[in-house]
Design a protein around this motif. Structure first.
Motif, PDB file in Angstrom:
ATOM      1  N   PHE A  39       0.845  -1.187   0.000  1.00 31.83           N
ATOM      2  CA  PHE A  39       0.000   0.000   0.000  1.00 31.83           C
ATOM      3  C   PHE A  39       0.882   1.240   0.000  1.00 31.83           C
ATOM      4  N   ALA A  40       0.279   2.330  -0.409  1.00 29.68           N
ATOM      5  CA  ALA A  40       0.902   3.648  -0.324  1.00 29.68           C
ATOM      6  C   ALA A  40      -0.023   4.517   0.513  1.00 29.68           C
ATOM      7  N   GLN A  41       0.570   5.339   1.358  1.00 27.35           N
ATOM      8  CA  GLN A  41      -0.240   6.133   2.272  1.00 27.35           C
ATOM      9  C   GLN A  41       0.274   7.559   2.312  1.00 27.35           C
ATOM     10  N   GLY A  42      -0.658   8.476   2.286  1.00 24.83           N
ATOM     11  CA  GLY A  42      -0.336   9.892   2.411  1.00 24.83           C
ATOM     12  C   GLY A  42      -1.075  10.481   3.603  1.00 24.83           C
ATOM     13  N   GLU A  43      -1.075  11.765   3.671  1.00 26.62           N
ATOM     14  CA  GLU A  43      -1.699  12.438   4.816  1.00 26.62           C
ATOM     15  C   GLU A  43      -3.188  12.138   4.925  1.00 26.62           C
ATOM     16  N   ASP A  44      -3.879  12.095   3.793  1.00 24.78           N
ATOM     17  CA  ASP A  44      -5.327  11.861   3.846  1.00 24.78           C
ATOM     18  C   ASP A  44      -5.790  10.761   2.893  1.00 24.78           C
ATOM     19  N   TYR A  45      -4.916   9.816   2.586  1.00 21.93           N
ATOM     20  CA  TYR A  45      -5.317   8.702   1.731  1.00 21.93           C
ATOM     21  C   TYR A  45      -4.474   7.460   2.023  1.00 21.93           C
ATOM     22  N   ARG A  46      -5.023   6.328   1.618  1.00 17.80           N
ATOM     23  CA  ARG A  46      -4.299   5.056   1.640  1.00 17.80           C
ATOM     24  C   ARG A  46      -4.846   4.220   0.500  1.00 17.80           C
ATOM     25  N   ILE A  47      -3.981   3.716  -0.343  1.00 22.16           N
ATOM     26  CA  ILE A  47      -4.383   2.899  -1.478  1.00 22.16           C
ATOM     27  C   ILE A  47      -3.494   1.661  -1.501  1.00 22.16           C
ATOM     28  N   GLY A  48      -4.091   0.520  -1.807  1.00 20.78           N
ATOM     29  CA  GLY A  48      -3.317  -0.716  -1.809  1.00 20.78           C
ATOM     30  C   GLY A  48      -3.809  -1.676  -2.860  1.00 20.78           C
ATOM     31  N   PHE A  49      -3.077  -2.766  -3.038  1.00 22.36           N
ATOM     32  CA  PHE A  49      -3.504  -3.780  -3.996  1.00 22.36           C
ATOM     33  C   PHE A  49      -3.885  -5.079  -3.315  1.00 22.36           C
ATOM     34  N   GLY A  50      -4.009  -5.086  -1.994  1.00 27.78           N
ATOM     35  CA  GLY A  50      -4.449  -6.287  -1.295  1.00 27.78           C
ATOM     36  C   GLY A  50      -3.397  -7.368  -1.286  1.00 27.78           C
ATOM     37  N   ARG A  51      -3.843  -8.596  -1.228  1.00 26.75           N
ATOM     38  CA  ARG A  51      -2.941  -9.742  -1.137  1.00 26.75           C
ATOM     39  C   ARG A  51      -2.817 -10.412  -2.504  1.00 26.75           C
ATOM     40  N   CYS A  52      -1.605 -10.731  -2.880  1.00 20.27           N
ATOM     41  CA  CYS A  52      -1.324 -11.430  -4.139  1.00 20.27           C
ATOM     42  C   CYS A  52      -0.460 -12.642  -3.801  1.00 20.27           C
ATOM     43  N   CYS A  53      -0.960 -13.854  -4.087  1.00 17.80           N
ATOM     44  CA  CYS A  53      -0.258 -15.087  -3.737  1.00 17.80           C
ATOM     45  C   CYS A  53       0.085 -15.881  -4.990  1.00 17.80           C
ATOM     46  N   GLY A  54       1.195 -16.585  -4.935  1.00 17.50           N
ATOM     47  CA  GLY A  54       1.594 -17.463  -6.030  1.00 17.50           C
ATOM     48  C   GLY A  54       2.489 -18.566  -5.504  1.00 17.50           C
ATOM     49  N   GLN A  55       2.570 -19.634  -6.254  1.00 12.41           N
ATOM     50  CA  GLN A  55       3.397 -20.772  -5.851  1.00 12.41           C
ATOM     51  C   GLN A  55       4.546 -20.925  -6.844  1.00 12.41           C
ATOM     52  N   ILE A  56       5.751 -21.169  -6.340  1.00  6.65           N
ATOM     53  CA  ILE A  56       6.931 -21.358  -7.160  1.00  6.65           C
ATOM     54  C   ILE A  56       6.842 -22.723  -7.852  1.00  6.65           C
ATOM     55  N   SER A  57       6.961 -22.708  -9.182  1.00  5.81           N
ATOM     56  CA  SER A  57       6.883 -23.934  -9.978  1.00  5.81           C
ATOM     57  C   SER A  57       8.267 -24.321 -10.486  1.00  5.81           C
ATOM     58  N   PRO A  58       8.467 -25.607 -10.762  1.00  4.67           N
ATOM     59  CA  PRO A  58       9.746 -26.023 -11.336  1.00  4.67           C
ATOM     60  C   PRO A  58       9.931 -25.412 -12.727  1.00  4.67           C
TER      61      PRO A  58
END
Length: 50
Positions: free
Chosen positions: A25-44
């Motif tokens: 996330f990025a946060q300023g004095e009067d805002y906060r914006i984020g992209f939530g959770r992003c998950c992935g699994q390492i493949s061969p």
């Protein structure tokens, strides 16, 4: 930088089958914006032959 994983071993690298989770996330004095959770699994690696 190393990390202790669930089985108690200490590693500083990723292995096939590991799951990686990113949050941000990025946060300023009067805002906060984020992209939530992003998950992935390492493949061969896939072998490519012509």
């Amino acid at each position: 930088m190393s990390k202790t994983v669930a089985d108690g071993t200490e590693r500083s690298f990723l292995e096939d089958g590991d799951t990686v989770t990113l949050r941000g996330f990025a946060q300023g004095e009067d805002y906060r914006i984020g992209f939530g959770r992003c998950c992935g699994q390492i493949s061969p690696v896939l072998m490519y032959t012509e």
